[in-house]
Motif scaffolding. Structure first.
Motif, short mmCIF file in Angstrom:
data_model
loop_
_atom_site.label_atom_id
_atom_site.label_comp_id
_atom_site.label_asym_id
_atom_site.label_seq_id
_atom_site.Cartn_x
_atom_site.Cartn_y
_atom_site.Cartn_z
N VAL A 1 0.71 -1.34 -0.12
CA VAL A 1 0.30 -0.24 -0.11
C VAL A 1 0.85 1.24 -0.08
CG1 VAL A 1 -2.03 -1.18 1.09
CG2 VAL A 1 0.07 0.06 2.47
N LYS A 2 2.07 1.14 0.27
CA LYS A 2 2.98 2.25 0.45
C LYS A 2 3.83 2.22 -0.95
CE LYS A 2 3.35 2.45 5.34
NZ LYS A 2 4.45 2.02 6.45
N ASN A 3 4.21 3.60 -1.52
CA ASN A 3 5.23 3.41 -2.55
C ASN A 3 6.51 3.34 -2.13
OD1 ASN A 3 6.28 5.94 -2.13
ND2 ASN A 3 4.47 6.93 -2.89
N ILE A 4 7.33 3.03 -2.89
CA ILE A 4 8.83 2.65 -2.62
C ILE A 4 9.63 3.68 -1.91
CG2 ILE A 4 11.22 2.19 -3.45
CD1 ILE A 4 9.87 0.64 -5.68
N THR A 5 9.12 4.91 -2.17
CA THR A 5 9.71 6.22 -1.87
C THR A 5 9.26 6.24 -0.30
OG1 THR A 5 9.76 7.57 -4.02
CG2 THR A 5 9.92 8.67 -1.64
N GLU A 6 8.15 6.06 -0.07
CA GLU A 6 7.42 6.09 1.46
C GLU A 6 8.18 4.82 2.23
OE1 GLU A 6 3.00 7.60 1.48
OE2 GLU A 6 3.41 5.60 0.31
N LEU A 7 8.51 3.84 1.57
CA LEU A 7 8.96 2.78 2.34
C LEU A 7 10.54 2.89 2.64
CD1 LEU A 7 7.57 -0.15 3.17
CD2 LEU A 7 8.68 -0.85 1.32
N VAL B 1 15.09 -10.95 -7.00
CA VAL B 1 15.28 -11.59 -5.67
C VAL B 1 13.98 -11.93 -5.17
CG1 VAL B 1 16.34 -11.67 -3.39
CG2 VAL B 1 17.77 -10.82 -5.40
N SER B 2 13.01 -10.86 -5.11
CA SER B 2 11.61 -11.02 -4.47
C SER B 2 10.96 -12.24 -5.07
CB SER B 2 10.78 -9.73 -4.81
OG SER B 2 11.38 -8.72 -3.87
N LEU B 3 11.13 -12.37 -6.42
CA LEU B 3 10.32 -13.43 -7.24
C LEU B 3 11.00 -14.90 -6.86
CD1 LEU B 3 9.91 -11.78 -10.82
CD2 LEU B 3 8.06 -12.18 -9.04
N GLU B 4 12.30 -14.75 -6.58
CA GLU B 4 12.77 -16.08 -6.35
C GLU B 4 12.72 -16.69 -4.90
OE1 GLU B 4 17.22 -15.57 -7.08
OE2 GLU B 4 16.99 -15.57 -9.26
N CYS B 5 12.22 -15.63 -4.22
CA CYS B 5 11.87 -15.85 -2.63
C CYS B 5 10.35 -16.38 -2.68
CB CYS B 5 12.12 -14.62 -1.87
SG CYS B 5 13.89 -14.25 -1.49
N GLY B 6 9.64 -15.80 -3.71
CA GLY B 6 8.31 -16.26 -3.56
C GLY B 6 7.50 -15.20 -3.09
N ILE B 7 7.89 -13.89 -2.91
CA ILE B 7 7.24 -12.75 -2.45
C ILE B 7 6.58 -12.08 -3.71
CG2 ILE B 7 7.52 -10.44 -1.47
CD1 ILE B 7 10.11 -11.43 -0.28
N LYS B 8 5.28 -12.29 -3.78
CA LYS B 8 4.45 -12.00 -5.07
C LYS B 8 3.93 -10.50 -5.01
CE LYS B 8 2.59 -16.48 -4.87
NZ LYS B 8 1.46 -17.30 -4.64
N ASN B 9 3.50 -9.80 -4.11
CA ASN B 9 2.89 -8.64 -4.13
C ASN B 9 3.37 -7.35 -3.27
OD1 ASN B 9 0.67 -9.79 -5.85
ND2 ASN B 9 -0.10 -10.46 -4.03
N LEU B 10 4.33 -7.74 -2.36
CA LEU B 10 4.92 -6.67 -1.41
C LEU B 10 6.16 -6.13 -2.16
CD1 LEU B 10 4.31 -8.60 1.83
CD2 LEU B 10 2.90 -6.98 0.84
N SER B 11 6.34 -5.03 -1.96
CA SER B 11 7.84 -4.34 -1.83
C SER B 11 8.23 -4.38 -0.47
CB SER B 11 7.84 -2.64 -2.35
OG SER B 11 7.08 -2.71 -3.40
N VAL B 12 9.65 -4.78 -0.40
CA VAL B 12 10.37 -5.11 0.91
C VAL B 12 11.64 -4.25 0.96
CG1 VAL B 12 11.31 -7.01 2.29
CG2 VAL B 12 9.46 -7.37 0.81
#
Length: 814
Positions: free
Chosen positions: A620-626, A682-693
């Motif tokens: 729900v947050k954009n990358i800048t906010e995160l 890396v997110s896709l390889e970890c299985g993180i589908k919809n989140l920015s981390v």
């Protein structure tokens, strides 16, 4: 470890009126922790030996029979039974009403009651061995086979516990409490301890003597790993059941009887604590050699596990290759076989550390290795040999010893220690008469000489393999034998002169409280191993990563060198339930380098560090906010946890990070961590589908608390302060740290500027290429008066002039 009291009484005559609770208490207080005292006969309450007088067909069931069973006292009862081996005149185990059994040896215990089975009244139950917990002592050849007790010549109605020699007491000892006492890993060792506690005579085991002359020999290539090896070659033996007494005692000690040849070796080990082993002599070629394995050499163990050996393994070999993994387990090819007629008995002593390494390497810990790794003394081989030969001769009257070799290459040196009696009195808090000290130690087998204030002590062989090595060990022996209960409690005094502020110890706690309390992050705990999927995705290499020799699962083979793989796995698990969350973890990480130990180099440990890592995940947050959220948490951490600050630089991009959104964290000239956006790949390889981390990790061992905390009182502003926004054009590469330093550095742009805050950054059509617009909020004020509009404008102009001079900044006009 389980011990049979009746077996212990073979070696020490414990008075019949001894209170067993007191015995257990005394052993616990002086020697080992007795976890449980079980009166074994209670398992067989309301169970008797019955004799089947007549068997009749069941009127309503083809597979059931109605047995008329004499249960003693002139009572003949009808019992319905489905056993396949029932016959008239057979002695059987009868569970009368009130007995507790397990149906077919499975499920929860049930209480037997009189009942009707398919319309026929049945008194109690005729039992199979599994149903009364005797499946290993009396293994059945097929299902629905009743326990046949015809070999036990006892009258009907005899209590089952009495008939089967189960009227015994089992002492269960906590193994951890005797890790440093290899002398206690057998019934004889515990008997010797009881004899010393109560000053009772101990039965001695006379050494075995033989004058057999033969060319049988044993060669030992490494005296440090094998100090003694006795081999006895015998003929006139064979595979047959051992006597019930031997089987019964082996079963009581928690092992399974097998056959006479194997049972003798296990019985002797349980009696003396020294493992023994028997080889089929017809499968041993030439003589026995104890040596290190060759690299890649193969051996199949008794449990059919095939090993590829390494040079650190000690093996027993003949001229054709390994026949046993020394001190751990015999080989399948050369151990006791159904047609064995000749055996070679092994009674040996092996070095403890090597046995422990080998057992762990192959995940094969046995009763033998558990004892050898505690450092059994080589003198005990004499007891084990004497008992072994006693039982071999009793069970095989035709036995003939055809070869004998006792290769004792490294005789044991008994520990000798000098102890000051005045030091002893001071340390135990009581002055004991010299004769009391002497007697207590001599009861334990020590040799004692007292001259003036000095006592010279020679420890017995069974206490000289590391257990007794310094004067403090002698002090412990005196104190425990005198009785800890006999020392009067004395209150000790101490003074606290001033408070001790342990800032290093408090810092980690402060950081965790800051992250959880002020920043609203959730603390997580993960296992120290890492999943291969996340290792490959996040770390992208296993170089320098420690691998577990016995992982909990095939894909959990690496131990963590970073917190980030496990934090990414935690993000994956939480993505199912939350679309915006932040987590952190503080834990040890391990590196395959800088091994060190104050002890044996073979037992050295890898480098360990304490790290703190975190993850900010959101859809729900954009990358800048995160990014700002994560960076803000780290920027304010030094202030709120009272530690020395750190700074952010861009020098070494983490392999897991996005190409643009990342920063290194530096303290002085040392990089102590990273933060950044987890890359899409890396997110896709970890299985993180919809989140920015957004991730960060800090080496907490590099963080330093402030050495002092000098507080200075500052008034709140007495005159109004003004927030003044300016928007200026900077080069695209300009970073906020440089902008802030230019405004608020050592040479401030203006003394009236109290603070500068970042508001936003903009690139667009109105902004020239290669430039960006940065909006800065200045806090302007004076401690002496209310500023005029012109003074505020002048302060802002000074800031803009300073930024233009240092960073080539220009005021944005559109």
């Amino acid at each position: 470890m389980k011990l049979s009291l009746s077996w212990i009484k073979d070696y020490v005559s414990i008075p019949e009126d001894t209170d067993l609770k007191k015995l257990a208490y005394d052993l616990t207080m002086s020697t080992v922790e007795v976890e449980d005292v079980e009166y074994l006969a209670r398992r067989f309450d309301n169970m008797v030996v019955g004799v089947i007088e007549k068997i009749e067909a069941h009127p309503n069931a083809d597979k059931l029979r109605v047995c008329k069973v004499d249960i003693g006292g002139g009572e003949v009862k009808d019992i319905v039974c489905g056993g396949i081996n029932l016959k008239e005149g057979m002695r059987v185990a009868v569970s009368c009403p009130g007995a507790v059994v397990r149906w077919h040896g499975e499920g929860e215990p049930v209480v037997i009651k009189n009942s009707k089975l398919r319309g026929v009244e049945s008194f109690g139950m005729i039992c199979a061995s599994e149903e009364i917990g005797l499946g290993e002592l009396f293994p059945s050849s097929q299902e629905a086979e009743i326990l046949d007790l015809s070999a036990f010549d006892v009258p009907a109605g005899t209590p089952l516990a009495k008939a089967l020699d189960m009227d015994d007491v089992i002492l269960e000892i906590d193994n951890k409490s005797m890790t440093n006492r290899p002398d206690l890993w057998g019934h004889y060792g515990i008997a010797r301890e009881i004899a010393a506690l109560y000053d009772l005579p101990l039965v001695t085991i006379d050494p075995y003597k033989t004058d057999v002359a033969s060319d049988f020999k044993v060669e030992i290539n490494d005296p440090d790993r094998c100090t003694r090896y006795i081999g006895v070659e015998m003929s006139g033996v064979g595979v047959k059941p051992s006597p019930y007494m031997m089987q019964n005692r082996i079963w009581k000690a928690g092992m399974r009887p097998i056959n006479a040849l194997v049972d003798i070796t296990n019985y002797v080990m349980l009696a003396t604590g020294n493992p023994t082993h028997a080889f089929d002599a017809d499968n041993i070629t030439d003589h026995i050699v104890v040596r290190h394995a060759a690299s890649g050499e193969k051996l199949t163990l008794l449990n059919e596990k095939e090993l590829e050996l390494c040079p650190d393994d000690l093996v027993i070999t003949d001229s054709e290759g390994p026949v046993a993994l020394a001190g751990v387990m015999g080989g399948a090819k050369d151990s006791i076989l159904p047609d064995t007629k000749r055996v070679i008995l092994e009674v040996a002593n092996f070095e403890s550390t090597g046995i422990r390494r080998t057992a762990l390497r192959y995940d094969t810990r046995t009763e033998a290795s558990s004892r050898y790794e505690k450092a059994v003394d080589p003198e005990r081989c004499d007891q084990a040999l004497a008992l072994s030969m006693k039982y071999f001769k009793e069970l095989y009257p035709e036995l003939k010893v055809t070869g004998f070799c006792d290769n004792y290459v490294k005789p044991l040196k008994k520990a000798e220690i000098d102890v000051s009696l005045s030091w002893l009195a001071k340390r135990i808090g009581k002055t004991l008469p010299n004769e009391v000290i002497r007697k207590k130690l001599e009861l334990l087998g020590f040799e004692v000489e007292i001259a003036g204030d000095n006592m010279h002590v020679i420890a017995p062989a069974w206490r000289s393999t590391g257990d007794i090595s310094i004067k403090d060990d002698v002090m412990e022996e005196v104190a425990r034998m005198y009785g800890y209960d006999n020392f009067e409690p004395t209150a000790f005094t101490t003074s606290f002169d001033h408070a001790i502020n342990q800032k290093d110890q408090d810092l980690i706690r402060n950081i965790k409280e800051y992250l959880a309390g002020r920043c609203g992050m959730q603390e997580v705990y993960t296992y120290p191993w890492m999943n291969d999927i996340f290792v490959n995705a996040v770390l992208q290499t296993t170089e320098g990563v420690l691998k577990l020799s016995t992982p909990p699962a095939p894909d959990l083979s690496y131990i963590r060198c970073s917190l980030l793989p496990n934090l990414c796995e935690a993000v994956v698990k939480n993505e199912r339930y939350f679309n915006d969350f932040s987590i952190f973890e503080e834990a040890l990480v391990f590196f395959d380098k800088n091994y060190s130990t104050p002890y044996d180099p073979a037992e050295s440990l890898p480098e360990q560090r304490r790290h703190i890592g975190g993850a900010f995940a959101s859809s729900v947050k954009n990358i800048t906010e995160l990014f700002r959220e994560a960076k803000g948490v780290l920027e304010y951490m030094p202030r709120f946890t009272h530690m020395e600050g750190f700074e952010f630089k861009k020098e070494e991009k983490p392999v897991w990070a996005d190409n643009v959104v990342w920063l290194n964290i530096w303290r002085g000239d040392e990089k102590i961590g990273d933060m950044g956006l987890l890359s899409k790949k890396v997110s896709l390889e970890c299985g993180i589908k919809n989140l920015s981390v957004m991730l960060f990790e800090l080496d907490a061992s590099r963080l330093q608390p402030l050495k002092s905390r000098t507080n200075k009182f500052t008034h709140l502003a007495e005159y109004p302060e003004v927030e003044y926004d300016i928007s200026m054009l900077f080069d695209s590469e300009a970073v906020w740290n440089d902008i802030y330093d230019a405004i608020m550095g050592q040479k401030k742009a203006s003394a009236l500027v109290k603070n500068a805050d970042f508001v936003d950054e903009y690139r667009g059509k109105q902004i020239p290429e290669g430039k960006k617009s940065v909006t800065i909020r200045l806090t302007i004020g004076s401690g002496e008066k209310t500023l005029t509009s012109q003074e505020i404008e002048n302060a802002a102009n000074q800031v803009m002039k300073k930024l233009g001079k240092k960073l080539n900044a220009q005021l944005r006009t559109q």
